[in-house]
Write an enzyme that holds these catalytic residues in place. Structure first.
Site, PDB file in Angstrom:
ATOM      1  N   SER A   1       0.880  -1.259   0.007  1.00 32.68           N
ATOM      2  CA  SER A   1       0.080   0.136  -0.038  1.00 32.68           C
ATOM      3  C   SER A   1       0.939   1.192   0.218  1.00 32.68           C
ATOM      4  O   SER A   1       1.932   1.306   0.666  1.00 32.68           O
ATOM      5  CB  SER A   1      -1.071   0.197   1.190  1.00 32.68           C
ATOM      6  OG  SER A   1      -1.441   1.554   1.463  1.00 32.68           O
TER       7      SER A   1
ATOM      8  N   TYR B   1      -1.979  -0.924  10.279  1.00 31.05           N
ATOM      9  CA  TYR B   1      -2.144  -1.234   8.667  1.00 31.05           C
ATOM     10  C   TYR B   1      -0.752  -0.622   8.206  1.00 31.05           C
ATOM     11  O   TYR B   1      -0.131  -1.649   7.463  1.00 31.05           O
ATOM     12  CB  TYR B   1      -3.349  -0.586   8.144  1.00 31.05           C
ATOM     13  CG  TYR B   1      -3.367  -0.707   6.755  1.00 31.05           C
ATOM     14  CD1 TYR B   1      -4.237  -1.584   6.214  1.00 31.05           C
ATOM     15  CD2 TYR B   1      -2.914   0.314   5.801  1.00 31.05           C
ATOM     16  CE1 TYR B   1      -4.219  -2.038   4.970  1.00 31.05           C
ATOM     17  CE2 TYR B   1      -3.024   0.008   4.383  1.00 31.05           C
ATOM     18  CZ  TYR B   1      -3.874  -1.068   3.925  1.00 31.05           C
ATOM     19  OH  TYR B   1      -4.026  -1.298   2.891  1.00 31.05           O
TER      20      TYR B   1
END
Length: 298
Positions: free
Chosen positions: A155, A168
């Site tokens: 990401s 995350y």
């Protein structure tokens, strides 16, 4: 002839979103496809619905409608036993695993003081330990055949900062470390290992209520309120990329077109990681418009 003709791709998180898109794009290029998903909720920590068995079955149906072969398997990527079973069944059905797309993951948007140990452990287990447990049983087969392409979904949050995404971001950064280490170790076996870095992507995860609330600054955020702040993270005039945009990058990394590409992190983010310092252009324009409106009212 498709770019992936006679190859087999194993894709985790294939029930919907990016995983389903990857399955369809790779199948359209001739690959046999195996898709897995957990197909059950994770109610203790994940505040949105995860993929169901019906979602996974629909992915298989869509692949087969394209004329491809698809094996859909319910499996938990956090389980070594589940993933070993998936690998064994894939080899039994198709004879090889040429492409591995490690795509599954969860996102929980909470500020640091609300990140309990349970939430931290759940995110890291799914997003970092899970990828390791997926890739580990695949590697021996790729080493034996002397070829393979592994693509991790990381990401942009792995390399730039976002609020309320500490677990995350840490896990996705760990995925990049895993990718680079495996690229180094597996290169002598002609196995390539890379990652894609999606920016905001139009999937059920992005449009979950918890994410809408984060962008809205409070509960009950509608999707319309997300468009402006999401677009402000990008250089190009869009609020988010689509799953197929990520799939095209995965296709490149999976195909022989990238036969000497390994160890890279490829952003597909409409310029998110190249944002210059200061107020984003779209935000500056909005501020100027509001100032003009206020001046006109005086």
């Amino acid at each position: 002839m498709g770019r992936l003709s006679r190859k087999t791709a194993l894709i985790t998180g294939g029930g919907r979103g990016q995983g389903r898109s990857h399955a369809l794009v790779l199948a359209s290029e001739g690959a046999n496809v195996v898709v897995t998903d957990i197909c059950e909720p994770i109610p203790e920590v994940v505040p949105y619905d995860t993929a169901t068995q019906a979602d996974l079955d629909e992915t298989a149906r869509m692949v087969e409608k394209l004329g491809g072969q698809c094996l859909a398997l319910k499996a938990d990527a956090r389980s070594s036993a589940d993933m070993q079973s998936v690998v064994d069944r894939t080899i039994e059905r198709f004879g090889s695993i040429d492409i591995l797309v490690v795509n599954h993951g969860v996102a929980i948007n909470l500020p640091w003081d609300q990140q309990t140990d349970e939430i931290w452990d759940a995110v890291v287990e799914a997003n970092l330990s899970g990828p390791w447990r997926v890739v580990r049983p695949v590697i021996p087969h790729m080493v034996q055949q002397g070829a393979g392409s592994i693509v991790f979904t990381s990401s942009v949050a792995a390399v730039t900062s976002y609020p309320s995404l500490s677990a995350y971001s840490a896990a996705k950064a760990g995925v990049l470390g895993l990718m680079r280490s495996l690229a180094t170790e597996l290169g002598p076996h002609s196995i390539r290992v890379n990652a894609v870095l999606p920016g905001n992507t139009g999937t059920p995860m992005l449009h979950s209520q918890s994410v809408l609330d984060m962008f809205n600054g409070g509960p009950g955020g509608p999707r319309e309120k997300m468009i402006f702040p999401s677009q402000a993270t990008m250089l190009m005039p869009i609020p988010w990329v689509e799953p197929e945009d990520i799939s095209r990058a995965v296709l490149f990394l999976a195909s022989d077109e990238s036969r000497y590409v390994t160890g890279i992190a490829l952003p597909v983010d409409a310029g998110t990681l190249n944002q210059p310092p200061g107020i984003p252009g779209i935000a500056a324009t909005r501020i100027a418009e509001l100032e003009a409106q206020l001046a006109a009212q005086d």
